[in-house]
Design a protein around this motif. Sequence first.
Motif, PDB file in Angstrom:
ATOM      1  N   LYS A  67       0.855  -1.187   0.000  1.00 39.70           N
ATOM      2  CA  LYS A  67       0.000   0.000   0.000  1.00 39.70           C
ATOM      3  C   LYS A  67       0.891   1.236   0.000  1.00 39.70           C
ATOM      4  N   ASP A  73      -3.002   0.158  -3.803  1.00 38.86           N
ATOM      5  CA  ASP A  73      -2.108  -0.978  -4.007  1.00 38.86           C
ATOM      6  C   ASP A  73      -1.100  -0.647  -5.111  1.00 38.86           C
ATOM      7  N   GLN A 103      -3.459  -4.530 -11.922  1.00 38.83           N
ATOM      8  CA  GLN A 103      -4.161  -3.252 -12.060  1.00 38.83           C
ATOM      9  C   GLN A 103      -3.410  -2.313 -13.003  1.00 38.83           C
ATOM     10  N   MET A 359     -11.918  -9.368 -11.178  1.00 38.17           N
ATOM     11  CA  MET A 359     -12.097  -8.335 -10.160  1.00 38.17           C
ATOM     12  C   MET A 359     -11.923  -6.933 -10.744  1.00 38.17           C
ATOM     13  N   PRO A 360     -12.528  -5.904 -10.162  1.00 35.70           N
ATOM     14  CA  PRO A 360     -13.436  -6.017  -9.019  1.00 35.70           C
ATOM     15  C   PRO A 360     -14.855  -6.369  -9.468  1.00 35.70           C
ATOM     16  N   CYS A 361     -15.470  -7.260  -8.733  1.00 39.20           N
ATOM     17  CA  CYS A 361     -16.870  -7.607  -8.974  1.00 39.20           C
ATOM     18  C   CYS A 361     -17.715  -6.388  -8.626  1.00 39.20           C
ATOM     19  N   PRO A 362     -18.645  -5.997  -9.497  1.00 35.80           N
ATOM     20  CA  PRO A 362     -19.414  -4.780  -9.214  1.00 35.80           C
ATOM     21  C   PRO A 362     -20.238  -4.871  -7.935  1.00 35.80           C
ATOM     22  N   TYR A 363     -20.512  -6.083  -7.463  1.00 38.35           N
ATOM     23  CA  TYR A 363     -21.302  -6.214  -6.237  1.00 38.35           C
ATOM     24  C   TYR A 363     -20.429  -6.542  -5.034  1.00 38.35           C
ATOM     25  N   GLY A 364     -19.122  -6.376  -5.224  1.00 36.63           N
ATOM     26  CA  GLY A 364     -18.221  -6.467  -4.077  1.00 36.63           C
ATOM     27  C   GLY A 364     -17.825  -7.864  -3.655  1.00 36.63           C
ATOM     28  N   ASP A 366     -15.696 -11.122  -3.275  1.00 35.61           N
ATOM     29  CA  ASP A 366     -14.275 -11.458  -3.383  1.00 35.61           C
ATOM     30  C   ASP A 366     -14.163 -12.834  -4.047  1.00 35.61           C
ATOM     31  N   GLY A 402     -12.758 -20.269   9.003  1.00 33.74           N
ATOM     32  CA  GLY A 402     -11.752 -19.874   8.019  1.00 33.74           C
ATOM     33  C   GLY A 402     -12.369 -19.040   6.899  1.00 33.74           C
ATOM     34  N   ARG A 405     -12.821 -15.598   8.111  1.00 28.34           N
ATOM     35  CA  ARG A 405     -11.531 -14.916   8.202  1.00 28.34           C
ATOM     36  C   ARG A 405     -11.029 -14.514   6.828  1.00 28.34           C
ATOM     37  N   GLU A 410     -19.972  -9.767   3.988  1.00 28.21           N
ATOM     38  CA  GLU A 410     -20.707  -9.090   2.916  1.00 28.21           C
ATOM     39  C   GLU A 410     -20.056  -9.292   1.551  1.00 28.21           C
ATOM     40  N   ARG A 411     -18.894  -9.964   1.519  1.00 22.35           N
ATOM     41  CA  ARG A 411     -18.266 -10.265   0.229  1.00 22.35           C
ATOM     42  C   ARG A 411     -18.305 -11.763  -0.079  1.00 22.35           C
ATOM     43  N   ALA A 413     -20.035 -15.652  -0.895  1.00 18.12           N
ATOM     44  CA  ALA A 413     -20.731 -16.169  -2.076  1.00 18.12           C
ATOM     45  C   ALA A 413     -22.244 -15.964  -2.039  1.00 18.12           C
TER      46      ALA A 413
END
Lengths: 451, 499
Positions: A67, A73, A103, A359-364, A366, A402, A405, A410-411, A413
């Motif tokens: 960072k 990043d 990126q 990535m990035p998925c528009p709905y966040g 991961d 896991g 973690r 909220e990210r 499946a």
Amino acid sequence: MEDKITRRAFLKSAAAGAVAAGALSCGRAAAGSSGEGPGEMETRVNHVSGDKVSLLGYGCMRWPMIKDASGKDVIDQEKVNGMVDYAMAHGINYYDTSPAYLQGQSERAAGIALSRYPRESYYIATKLSNFGNPSPEASIKMYRDSFGELRTEYFDYYLLHAIGGGGREAFERRYVNNGIMEFLYAEKAAGRIRNLGFSFHGNKDSFDYFMSLHDNGTYHWDFCQIEMNYVDWTHADGKRNVNADYLYAELVKRNIPIVVMEPLLGGRLANVPANIATRLKTLEPDRSAAWWAFRFVGSWPGVLCILSGMTSMDPLKENVETFGHFKPMDDKELALMEEMAVLMKEYPMVNCTSCKYCMPCPYGIDIPGIFHHYNRSVTDGTFVTDSSTENYRKLRRAFLLGYDRAVPPERQADHCISCGTCLSHCPQSIPIPGELARINRYVEKLKQGKI
Amino acid sequence: MFRKIRIILAVLFFAGVTSLLLDFTGALHGWLGWMAKIQFLPAVMAANFVTIAALCLLTILFGRVYCSVICPLGVYQDAVSWLSSRRKGKRARFRPKKELKWLRYGVWVLFVAALVAGVQVFVALLAPYSAWGRIVDSIFAPAVKGFNNLLALLDQRIGTYNVYPREVWLKSLPALLVAVVTLILVTVLAWRGGRTWCNDVCPVGTTLGFLSRFSMFRPSVDYSKCRECLACERKCKASCIDIKAARIDYSRCVDCFDCLDSCKAGALKYRFAWKKAVTAGGEEPSGTGDGGRRAFLIGSAILAGETVVRSQEKKVDGGFAAIAAKKAPKRDVPVTPFGSSGVRDFYRRCTACQLCVAACPNNVLRPSSDLSRLMQPEMSYEKGWCRPECTRCSQVCPSGAIKPVSVEEKTDYHVGTARVNRELCIVETDGVSCGNCARKCPRGAIRMVPVNPDDPESLRRPAVVEERCIGCGACENLCPARPFSAITVNGREEHIIKD
């Protein structure tokens, strides 16, 4: 049959060379993965261009990120320079990048690190990654920008990036209808592209189509980059990708040099399930799973270069050692690899290589994070299919805890809405929403105690 | 000896009930759940006649030992009072006080009236177990969760899988403020005057006082031996011993037995003394507590007026699309847990003890900020949904507001109905296909229908089959529309069981 004979001749010559150089004289006793030292890098000659290429190539897609002050990043250039120094010092002379990697920062980092060396001491491979906007202007701008980023006047290897996925139609949209093929051949004639080829992800029909273009003289492919490893050799799913043995044979038949990507399936062949690891360790206790996987790919003489996206010094050193004391596999070892591939296929893993193109998925969501956690649990044997499994409760908790973690709730499946935006980006043609739904069903079953 | 037994039992009960309220894993309820169920008000609300009869019998036999042993708020006050007594010159700090009849019985009448009328805010404010519940859940539980999260971090560092992290979030600002004020007031009162709260305010104490006046076993003075040293008076937290007037007010005595040990003449004994009823009396009271109580009631009323609640917004890092935190929609009818028979019944029975709120592992239950049911729990789905495998709230409820439900029964309950807000649904706003609500609905209650009924090929939007919906909130929680979900659950007045 044909290529098998070729391989036998190849083995013979390899052995002869080894005896002459005395490089392979070490037996089992010195087989420790850190015992041998770097050795001398195995090289292959591109019989088309005459380039003497290191068998291990540096994939610049997985360099370490840090960072910066503003929290963005960025590539850790200091580390990259250090790794490139080590690679150059140990004979790695093929560097594969793309304007899309990391990126959009990979080319510049490669340019900074490599430009400290004489231009003729390394080969640069980069790509026309015009996925987003295939207009002639945008495509040509992308091509031209790569010169500046990579601080070079010419590209040794230039690739049409990831064709095959959308079949003939996508190929024509990205390269033919916009006049880019003609443009690239003009550039090649002008000497700014030394070898023009493509990287391939797709099914048999589209590959046959690209080969037919070569056969009928529409285009000439100087080289081709394919996904090849002991699992994909004869166990590709057939619908979305092709067995590598078929691709290999077709390319060898046409004398087209082969660059290999995903020799470790995005690291999955470096961290194999326990029963496979035990089998391999029984034979070579001090060798890693990656050592076997690399040797499998390198054992095919049509392979010019094997790309590995080495993130840190540790895999770099290990790989340099593997290719510094390179020993092709004999038929028995090849058969063993096939056996391992069969075992591997029994695990319900997702074919994700963590390339992050989705990535990035528009709905966040991961996406790679979810797949990575899932695959890891399959590999680690913490994946349960039956509540009568020993330690069921412990394993269940390990998976669910896991998961939380690895991926914030909220990210996860369950939030995937199946919009399908990711689908066209995945070079592995993974049906991402379907796989996320499958993993979510597994999570739900675990949570509800229905396994 | 009696005192030691009292202290040991009190510590056990206090630790047990408090652990129950702090236990977010649900592991203790199998062992200690009965400790919540024998609390007086929950037993009354649950119409648990056996428990009520047992508590009454206990009181008639031995006096208000309930207040000294079983009630966690009482034990807390004893602890504070004990600390206060350890100060220099404060070892014998109590003096006999007159019974504040108008206050005690006034509060009691209001309390019973509130109970009958269903004004649960007032009930929850005064009931001792509810007060302790909100203090623990609002003030102590976050600290325990923070400690748990430290352990979880450690667990993660060493690569083991033993501790789940728990989110610490502000469930309801009014509930927190009421809890803070309650804690401060009770602590100050106990510090200054011992059992002031229990003597003059606590309606449960007053109720038990009706019986303890006539208790069979009680501390009583043998005046032939008494040297009138007044040591017992000065040790009495309830200020109910008046030697000069030869009276002990057994309606206030909580049988702490502190007085027994103080009597060097052997005049004061805990003995069978039925029918020697002694009425209250004594000297001029010092008046502590009354002002405090008034301030407490006024303060609470002010607090009740403030209803601002906001969940903490979460920051996301750069590599991902930002996700806005969900906000709670306005629900015409609140959603109450699976196992409650309906909104009205639930809020009438609930004592707002926060046991279910503390137990909810999905962050669905939280104290309400609505004035009409302040601090009583309600469901909302910003942080999770009411998962089918979980029936924890129904297992822990001591007051019968939530009846036990099995996992199998749960998905047959109908506690609320989802409703689609087409103006927020991304199918209509963004023109993309979605259907996440339909796919994740555990009851298959959502059908995807063409946006344009005349064009079967057009995008599909969700429509709720009301008869199948149970109100679990999976759709609301997993809806991609943010901060307000495009599909939200509204409670049902009467919960029905589907067949």
